[in-house]
Design a protein around this motif. Structure first.
Motif, PDB file in Angstrom:
ATOM      1  N   ASP A   1      13.185  -4.631   6.730  1.00 53.92           N
ATOM      2  CA  ASP A   1      12.878  -4.809   5.315  1.00 53.92           C
ATOM      3  C   ASP A   1      13.737  -3.880   4.464  1.00 53.92           C
ATOM      4  OD1 ASP A   1      10.873  -6.116   3.399  1.00 53.92           O
ATOM      5  OD2 ASP A   1      10.767  -3.996   2.856  1.00 53.92           O
ATOM      6  N   ARG A   2      13.945  -2.651   4.953  1.00 50.15           N
ATOM      7  CA  ARG A   2      14.804  -1.722   4.216  1.00 50.15           C
ATOM      8  C   ARG A   2      16.245  -2.231   4.176  1.00 50.15           C
ATOM      9  NH1 ARG A   2      12.546   3.929   6.891  1.00 50.15           N
ATOM     10  NH2 ARG A   2      10.627   4.069   5.651  1.00 50.15           N
ATOM     11  N   ARG A   3      16.703  -2.762   5.327  1.00 48.91           N
ATOM     12  CA  ARG A   3      18.061  -3.303   5.355  1.00 48.91           C
ATOM     13  C   ARG A   3      18.194  -4.465   4.381  1.00 48.91           C
ATOM     14  NH1 ARG A   3      17.552  -2.444  11.001  1.00 48.91           N
ATOM     15  NH2 ARG A   3      16.915  -4.616  11.286  1.00 48.91           N
ATOM     16  N   ARG A   4      17.150  -5.317   4.336  1.00 51.42           N
ATOM     17  CA  ARG A   4      17.186  -6.459   3.437  1.00 51.42           C
ATOM     18  C   ARG A   4      17.217  -5.989   1.982  1.00 51.42           C
ATOM     19  NH1 ARG A   4      12.964  -8.456   5.024  1.00 51.42           N
ATOM     20  NH2 ARG A   4      13.763  -9.901   6.584  1.00 51.42           N
ATOM     21  N   ALA A   5      16.413  -4.980   1.671  1.00 55.41           N
ATOM     22  CA  ALA A   5      16.397  -4.452   0.300  1.00 55.41           C
ATOM     23  C   ALA A   5      17.741  -3.821  -0.044  1.00 55.41           C
ATOM     24  CB  ALA A   5      15.265  -3.432   0.143  1.00 55.41           C
ATOM     25  N   ARG A   6      18.322  -3.076   0.929  1.00 59.35           N
ATOM     26  CA  ARG A   6      19.625  -2.453   0.683  1.00 59.35           C
ATOM     27  C   ARG A   6      20.703  -3.510   0.478  1.00 59.35           C
ATOM     28  NH1 ARG A   6      19.677   0.389   4.796  1.00 59.35           N
ATOM     29  NH2 ARG A   6      20.970  -0.900   6.171  1.00 59.35           N
ATOM     30  N   ASN A   7      20.695  -4.523   1.345  1.00 57.07           N
ATOM     31  CA  ASN A   7      21.682  -5.598   1.206  1.00 57.07           C
ATOM     32  C   ASN A   7      21.514  -6.338  -0.118  1.00 57.07           C
ATOM     33  OD1 ASN A   7      22.701  -4.965   3.718  1.00 57.07           O
ATOM     34  ND2 ASN A   7      21.509  -6.534   4.792  1.00 57.07           N
ATOM     35  N   ARG A   8      20.239  -6.487  -0.547  1.00 60.72           N
ATOM     36  CA  ARG A   8      19.981  -7.147  -1.820  1.00 60.72           C
ATOM     37  C   ARG A   8      20.557  -6.322  -2.977  1.00 60.72           C
ATOM     38  NH1 ARG A   8      15.024  -8.547  -0.617  1.00 60.72           N
ATOM     39  NH2 ARG A   8      14.088  -6.661  -1.476  1.00 60.72           N
ATOM     40  N   ARG A   9      20.376  -4.994  -2.904  1.00 61.35           N
ATOM     41  CA  ARG A   9      20.929  -4.124  -3.948  1.00 61.35           C
ATOM     42  C   ARG A   9      22.458  -4.176  -3.957  1.00 61.35           C
ATOM     43  NH1 ARG A   9      16.613  -0.691  -2.375  1.00 61.35           N
ATOM     44  NH2 ARG A   9      17.997   0.434  -0.956  1.00 61.35           N
ATOM     45  N   ILE A  10      23.043  -4.149  -2.734  1.00 65.64           N
ATOM     46  CA  ILE A  10      24.506  -4.204  -2.644  1.00 65.64           C
ATOM     47  C   ILE A  10      25.021  -5.517  -3.224  1.00 65.64           C
ATOM     48  CG2 ILE A  10      26.441  -4.349  -1.016  1.00 65.64           C
ATOM     49  CD1 ILE A  10      24.901  -2.407   0.794  1.00 65.64           C
ATOM     50  N   ALA A  11      24.328  -6.609  -2.875  1.00 64.30           N
ATOM     51  CA  ALA A  11      24.750  -7.915  -3.391  1.00 64.30           C
ATOM     52  C   ALA A  11      24.689  -7.942  -4.915  1.00 64.30           C
ATOM     53  CB  ALA A  11      23.871  -9.014  -2.796  1.00 64.30           C
ATOM     54  N   TRP A  12      23.614  -7.359  -5.474  1.00 66.08           N
ATOM     55  CA  TRP A  12      23.495  -7.315  -6.933  1.00 66.08           C
ATOM     56  C   TRP A  12      24.606  -6.469  -7.543  1.00 66.08           C
ATOM     57  CZ3 TRP A  12      21.217 -10.109 -10.434  1.00 66.08           C
ATOM     58  CH2 TRP A  12      20.097 -10.868 -10.095  1.00 66.08           C
TER      59      TRP A  12
ATOM     60  N   ASP B   1       0.821  -1.214   0.000  1.00 67.57           N
ATOM     61  CA  ASP B   1       0.000   0.000   0.000  1.00 67.57           C
ATOM     62  C   ASP B   1       0.858   1.268   0.000  1.00 67.57           C
ATOM     63  OD1 ASP B   1      -2.216  -1.607   0.060  1.00 67.57           O
ATOM     64  OD2 ASP B   1      -2.544  -1.423   2.217  1.00 67.57           O
ATOM     65  N   SER B   2       2.037   1.194   0.643  1.00 67.89           N
ATOM     66  CA  SER B   2       2.911   2.361   0.709  1.00 67.89           C
ATOM     67  C   SER B   2       3.851   2.445  -0.490  1.00 67.89           C
ATOM     68  CB  SER B   2       3.736   2.337   2.000  1.00 67.89           C
ATOM     69  OG  SER B   2       4.577   1.202   2.040  1.00 67.89           O
ATOM     70  N   GLY B   3       3.747   1.455  -1.397  1.00 62.51           N
ATOM     71  CA  GLY B   3       4.563   1.477  -2.602  1.00 62.51           C
ATOM     72  C   GLY B   3       5.974   0.970  -2.421  1.00 62.51           C
ATOM     73  N   ARG B   4       6.272   0.375  -1.262  1.00 60.82           N
ATOM     74  CA  ARG B   4       7.639  -0.099  -1.019  1.00 60.82           C
ATOM     75  C   ARG B   4       7.950  -1.372  -1.796  1.00 60.82           C
ATOM     76  NH1 ARG B   4       6.260   1.494   4.451  1.00 60.82           N
ATOM     77  NH2 ARG B   4       7.519   3.294   5.086  1.00 60.82           N
ATOM     78  N   ILE B   5       6.946  -2.236  -1.963  1.00 61.13           N
ATOM     79  CA  ILE B   5       7.140  -3.471  -2.723  1.00 61.13           C
ATOM     80  C   ILE B   5       5.932  -3.682  -3.627  1.00 61.13           C
ATOM     81  CG2 ILE B   5       8.567  -4.564  -0.936  1.00 61.13           C
ATOM     82  CD1 ILE B   5       6.152  -6.229  -0.115  1.00 61.13           C
ATOM     83  N   THR B   6       6.073  -4.581  -4.589  1.00 61.76           N
ATOM     84  CA  THR B   6       4.977  -4.901  -5.500  1.00 61.76           C
ATOM     85  C   THR B   6       4.183  -6.084  -4.957  1.00 61.76           C
ATOM     86  OG1 THR B   6       6.302  -6.481  -6.773  1.00 61.76           O
ATOM     87  CG2 THR B   6       6.427  -4.153  -7.428  1.00 61.76           C
ATOM     88  N   PRO B   7       2.953  -6.287  -5.445  1.00 65.42           N
ATOM     89  CA  PRO B   7       2.192  -7.482  -5.025  1.00 65.42           C
ATOM     90  C   PRO B   7       2.933  -8.777  -5.328  1.00 65.42           C
ATOM     91  CG  PRO B   7       0.736  -5.901  -6.104  1.00 65.42           C
ATOM     92  CD  PRO B   7       2.147  -5.383  -6.275  1.00 65.42           C
ATOM     93  N   GLU B   8       3.689  -8.810  -6.426  1.00 65.95           N
ATOM     94  CA  GLU B   8       4.451 -10.005  -6.761  1.00 65.95           C
ATOM     95  C   GLU B   8       5.550 -10.251  -5.728  1.00 65.95           C
ATOM     96  OE1 GLU B   8       2.161  -8.600  -9.968  1.00 65.95           O
ATOM     97  OE2 GLU B   8       3.769  -7.527  -8.910  1.00 65.95           O
ATOM     98  N   GLU B   9       6.202  -9.186  -5.273  1.00 69.29           N
ATOM     99  CA  GLU B   9       7.227  -9.326  -4.232  1.00 69.29           C
ATOM    100  C   GLU B   9       6.598  -9.726  -2.904  1.00 69.29           C
ATOM    101  OE1 GLU B   9      10.579  -6.072  -5.698  1.00 69.29           O
ATOM    102  OE2 GLU B   9       8.827  -5.388  -4.595  1.00 69.29           O
ATOM    103  N   ALA B  10       5.390  -9.223  -2.639  1.00 75.63           N
ATOM    104  CA  ALA B  10       4.711  -9.564  -1.384  1.00 75.63           C
ATOM    105  C   ALA B  10       4.416 -11.052  -1.295  1.00 75.63           C
ATOM    106  CB  ALA B  10       3.417  -8.757  -1.261  1.00 75.63           C
ATOM    107  N   ALA B  11       4.133 -11.672  -2.441  1.00 70.78           N
ATOM    108  CA  ALA B  11       3.762 -13.092  -2.454  1.00 70.78           C
ATOM    109  C   ALA B  11       4.896 -13.993  -1.989  1.00 70.78           C
ATOM    110  CB  ALA B  11       3.305 -13.507  -3.856  1.00 70.78           C
TER     111      ALA B  11
ATOM    112  N   TYR C   1       7.446  -2.457  17.091  1.00 69.36           N
ATOM    113  CA  TYR C   1       7.772  -3.695  16.389  1.00 69.36           C
ATOM    114  C   TYR C   1       7.569  -3.519  14.887  1.00 69.36           C
ATOM    115  CZ  TYR C   1       7.697  -8.624  15.088  1.00 69.36           C
ATOM    116  OH  TYR C   1       7.958  -9.824  14.497  1.00 69.36           O
ATOM    117  N   LEU C   2       6.489  -2.828  14.498  1.00 69.14           N
ATOM    118  CA  LEU C   2       6.250  -2.541  13.087  1.00 69.14           C
ATOM    119  C   LEU C   2       7.409  -1.732  12.522  1.00 69.14           C
ATOM    120  CD1 LEU C   2       4.604  -2.395  10.510  1.00 69.14           C
ATOM    121  CD2 LEU C   2       3.377  -0.449  11.484  1.00 69.14           C
ATOM    122  N   ASP C   3       7.862  -0.712  13.265  1.00 72.02           N
ATOM    123  CA  ASP C   3       8.989   0.097  12.802  1.00 72.02           C
ATOM    124  C   ASP C   3      10.235  -0.762  12.611  1.00 72.02           C
ATOM    125  OD1 ASP C   3       7.396   2.311  12.878  1.00 72.02           O
ATOM    126  OD2 ASP C   3       8.032   2.934  14.883  1.00 72.02           O
ATOM    127  N   GLU C   4      10.461  -1.693  13.545  1.00 78.82           N
ATOM    128  CA  GLU C   4      11.615  -2.588  13.417  1.00 78.82           C
ATOM    129  C   GLU C   4      11.510  -3.441  12.166  1.00 78.82           C
ATOM    130  OE1 GLU C   4      11.919  -4.890  16.934  1.00 78.82           O
ATOM    131  OE2 GLU C   4      12.233  -3.166  18.259  1.00 78.82           O
TER     132      GLU C   4
END
Length: 414
Positions: A306-317, A142-152, A298-301
């Protein structure tokens, strides 16, 4: 499986779980699906208690607004009942349940929803998801951070933000009033269906199978065929021209259809030493669970994680792409250096020359250059030898190329 005239309710334990933590109800006017959380600590107890409290609303109402208020009040009462039960039975701490319910009043339905069970409406060949999942990944979508396909496929897709249970004394419940039309098909289901069967497949079944019971059975089978490890519950309601949706006594399926029991499952009771010796413990795969955050912190954490995971994923790529580029460049340099160890003899205008490299081009880059211009002319060579030179003569080394030129000079002097 049970049926109720123009409605049907089906529940299956799934392919992994040892007990059914789902509950379903198809009544005269009320239709409910609840998906318990808390594993053997009480997921089945939570969904059964909630449904049995909510079915008290299965009666006639003067307006859809009254039915909406009754449903909301029943869900809040069920929430309080669950909290009281946990207080009296500490072993049930952490249990909770999702609830999706519709209550028919004439040509309208009142809807109440909390969690990630869903309500769908099939109308005139089109399928629409009426409820929104109260999950962490849905907030990210809903906030546009990920797509429905990524959510699945998100690792946090099972994290629930809202459920009935012993966490929140006044949970936020979605309610609304919607119109119904003759020919409508309303489907309520647990995530055991929606997580493993695509909307296109659900639409195909609802569109092609006229009988409510058969359609419900087909949907459950589709989920099981896709390897659904979770419990699967489907409640289907058809609206005919008369406006009726049921014609036989109400039915319960899942854990709500059995007597309530707060005892732990026999398969989970502590093993005595002799039993352990006779039957060594085998690893048991963990059952899929729902989790609910206890606070906004907890939601903020989770969002930060999730942001750290996305950042690490970008760095790995980026690292992978960088390494691939480096490997490609190194390969090209090594390959070019190898070509410069090769020599051949060929024509340069009207004379013979020794070339360094190989007879090839990479785009605008030539992989050969003149290493030595000789005094041997093409005119001095016999036609056959001249043609060989013009087509180039390969040499294994510089000495070999020079030896070829010496032979050509001798031929030219004859």
């Amino acid at each position: 499986m049970a049926t109720a005239g123009k409605s049907a309710a089906v529940s299956h334990v799934g392919k992994v779980r040892a007990n059914n933590q789902d509950s379903g109800y198809a009544g005269a006017r009320l239709f409910v699906v609840a998906d318990g959380m808390g594993g053997h600590a009480g997921g089945d107890v939570a969904s059964a208690m909630a449904v049995k409290r909510i079915i008290e609303t299965d009666t006639a109402y003067s307006s859809a607004q009254d039915a909406e208020f009754a449903l909301q009040s029943a869900l809040l009462a069920a929430n309080s009942l669950l909290a009281e039960t946990v207080f009296e039975h500490q072993e049930l701490t952490g249990m909770g349940t999702t609830v999706s319910a519709i209550l028919r009043v004439g040509d309208q339905v009142a809807l109440a929803h909390i969690g990630d069970s869903r309500v769908y409406r099939w109308r005139a060949g089109e399928l629409e998801q009426i409820t929104a999942d109260h999950t962490f990944v849905q907030r990210l979508v809903d906030s546009g951070r990920i797509t429905p396909e990524e959510a699945a496929v998100h690792p946090r897709r099972s994290v629930l933000m809202r459920v009935l249970g012993d966490v929140d004394a006044a949970p936020e419940i979605d309610t609304t009033i919607l119109d119904v039309r003759p020919g409508d098909r309303w489907m309520l289901c647990s995530d055991g269906l929606s997580s493993y069967v695509s909307d296109d497949k659900i639409l195909a079944v609802l569109d092609s199978v006229a009988d409510a019971t058969e359609a419900s059975d087909r949907l459950v089978k589709e989920s099981l065929d896709n390897g659904a490890p979770d419990n699967v519950t489907v409640v289907l309601v058809d609206i005919d021209e008369s406006g009726a949706s049921s014609s036989v006594p109400p039915v319960l399926v899942g854990s709500a259809s059995a007597p309530l029991s707060f005892e732990p499952e026999p398969s989970r009771r502590p093993l005595r030493l002799p039993t352990m010796l006779l039957h060594p413990l085998r690893p048991i795969p963990p059952e899929p669970e729902h989790f609910e955050p206890e606070s906004e912190e907890y939601l903020d954490e989770l969002i930060l994680e999730d942001r750290r995971r996305a950042r690490n994923r970008r760095i790995a790529w980026l690292v992978a792409i960088g390494l691939a580029i480096i490997a490609l460049v190194v390969s090209l340099v090594v390959a070019y250096q190898w070509t410069q160890t090769r020599y051949f003899v060929g024509a340069n205008g009207t004379t013979v020359a020794i070339y360094q490299g190989v007879q090839a081009d990479v785009g605008p880059l030539s992989l050969s250059s003149i290493y030595q211009q000789t005094s041997v002319t093409l005119e001095s060579l016999p036609p056959y030898t001249r043609e060989r030179v013009e087509n180039t003569i390969n040499a294994n080394s510089l000495d070999g190329a020079e030896a070829i030129v010496d032979r050509l000079a001798e031929v030219g002097d004859e």
